[in-house]
Design an enzyme around this catalytic site. Sequence first.
Site, mmCIF file in Angstrom:
data_model
loop_
_atom_site.group_PDB
_atom_site.id
_atom_site.type_symbol
_atom_site.label_atom_id
_atom_site.label_comp_id
_atom_site.label_asym_id
_atom_site.label_seq_id
_atom_site.Cartn_x
_atom_site.Cartn_y
_atom_site.Cartn_z
ATOM 1 N N GLY A 270 0.822 -1.206 0.000
ATOM 2 C CA GLY A 270 0.000 0.000 0.000
ATOM 3 C C GLY A 270 0.848 1.244 0.000
ATOM 4 N N GLY B 176 -1.528 2.537 6.781
ATOM 5 C CA GLY B 176 -1.765 1.755 7.994
ATOM 6 C C GLY B 176 -1.237 0.344 7.954
ATOM 7 C CE LYS B 177 2.999 -0.168 3.641
ATOM 8 N NZ LYS B 177 2.554 1.230 3.469
ATOM 9 C CB THR B 178 3.507 -0.195 10.618
ATOM 10 O OG1 THR B 178 4.440 -0.107 9.539
ATOM 11 C CG2 THR B 178 4.245 -0.584 11.892
ATOM 12 C CD GLU C 69 -3.798 31.479 -8.183
ATOM 13 O OE1 GLU C 69 -4.448 30.437 -8.391
ATOM 14 O OE2 GLU C 69 -2.547 31.520 -8.261
ATOM 15 C CG HIS D 151 -5.436 28.656 -12.504
ATOM 16 N ND1 HIS D 151 -4.961 27.884 -13.541
ATOM 17 C CD2 HIS D 151 -4.332 29.197 -11.907
ATOM 18 C CE1 HIS D 151 -3.632 27.962 -13.585
ATOM 19 N NE2 HIS D 151 -3.227 28.754 -12.601
ATOM 20 C CG ASP E 66 -0.189 26.794 -13.230
ATOM 21 O OD1 ASP E 66 -0.467 26.065 -12.258
ATOM 22 O OD2 ASP E 66 -0.352 28.022 -13.239
#
Length: 646
Positions: free
Chosen positions: A205, A210-212, A428, A431, A505
Amino acid sequence: MSDNREPDGNNPWMKSLMIWGGIFLALLLVVSMFGGRPDAAGTQLRYSDFRERVAEGSVEEVQIAPDRITGKLRNGSTFSTVPIPNDTELTRLLDDNGVTYAGTAPEQPNLLLYILVQSLPFLLILGVAFFALRQVQKGGGSGAMGFGKSKAKLLTEKQGRVTFDDVAGIDEAREELQEIVEFLRDPQRFSKLGGQIPKGALLVGSPGTGKTLLARAIAGEARVPFFTISGSDFVEMFVGVGASRVRDMFEQAKKNAPCIVFIDEIDAVGRHRGHGLGNSNDEREQTLNQLLVEMDGFEANEGIIIIAATNRPDVLDPALLRPGRFDRQVVVPVPDIDGREKILAVHMKKVPLAPDVNPRTIARGTPGFSGADLANLVNEAALLAARRNKRLVAMQEFEDAKDKVMMGAERRSMVMTEDEKKMTAYHEAGHAIVAVHEPASDPIHKATIIPRGRALGMVMRLPERDNYSYHRDKMHANLAVSMGGRVAEEIIFGHDKVSSGASSDIQYATGLARNMVTKWGMSDKLGPLQYEDQHEGYLGMGGSQRIMASDETNKVIDAEIRALVEGAHAKATQVLTEHRDQLQLLAQALLEYETLTGEEIKQLLENGRIDRPDQPSGPVTVQPVHGSAIPRSGKRFGSGPAPQGA
């Protein structure tokens, strides 16, 4: 989980008692060596004074020993002195003055004490050597003689017990690993039907999913010994050390079977064999070979379950992933909206919440967040509430924390000139206007001209739902939106006044267009073929490498990438030219309010005004921009240099 006793079963209290007892005996020996025998009672006289007392008739009786003379005066007091050797006149002097005298045999030393005193240096040397040897044996690989010992740590209750109740948002992965826990609790349930539990499970993952934590929860639920080690702990510069540590780790695991061995970041030792040259590569390959043999070789390791975690499964050796070693690959994905809500509920248990906090709303606004990101979000909200002297963490703190995590911290101390603020506002706004008029674009979450992180301003878009794949029309929309800022500068300020604010960008648009052409087959000229692949490179040094592409094909690839970006530039130019009045209106609003939400932008474009409960409502005044004319500005900034990029 194991108890708090040491692995060899010795009582630590008994060891402490023995140590203090040895220290006490050593002190007694030192006192006996240097303290000497106690002096006889009475006055210490010089030998000449003693003879004068005898001549005066003050001495009543004496006892003569080879090394000391003691006696009693006629007034009842006692004395002692050290005689001069071979004084033949002493007895005649005593007889002439009527002194009673007697000889005393020399004191015999304690044979046992004498032996102890003489052997004390040797005992100290042996004690120091024994203590050092014990520390080396107990310390694993910490000493010179334990260089090849395993560095695996035995997790106990002291580190805190974690259960599946503490793991949320990854239900499928938890269900797959639940079977391992049930096997450790009741092995006969599976073995009576001929089933065998998987010998290994590989947790795959992205970082922070959250593997450990999931591995610790398995140990907490199964209540069996749990050894944890990192993949980098095996590899050393000396060839053969890693293989020795692997053998020692499995020997420890066999003594504590049934047990779980967790290897974190296994890609540090489990990479493909045959890459690179040199002793470091030989050491890593020998370590991997020993790990392969221990997991599934001639000797069976019954009751030992190996769990490993990595976020790079593509670089692992195929022999490590075959059945019989890591039988299962458990994918630990980034949580969806339901998973994020559950994860937030787990972390919010430790935080006093205000009544207006809604975990579902926060989860909807955090797509792509991992478990670690959500834990950081809750922590940032709690810190913000503490700085604001609040007793409860409200929804406003969570919104501000989300903006800080996603867009960076506000830099209100930065001084920007009016021209820079105006340029940022129109950039901005460009955008945002293109995003509003592109149907495939994600809706706008927030637009701001307050510097955050390394950007002078930002337009944040959030998807309405979790996306697992992207369509061609959405990619073209993202390309057009990324070009919107640069086009707005060209339209408003002219070609010669374009700034460097669009660098990020342009970088994003170029990368997206390259992937569309070379990886995702979205070029009509090149067809659905892959022309570029990601390779690990020499000695693990990553890099992008073109494949299946001749010089002529590379020219076509470059031309197609340029066509996509220039097409997006043309699309943004068309949208902003047609809606120049909206561009002017939104830029003026950003200069006035500095930060606008998506709803406020929608309200402004529809009604020409923004209604805020904390500010008097009214229409936004649009002033035309000619050359370097500066429109009316709102709030001011502080001090600081302006970074590149907007």
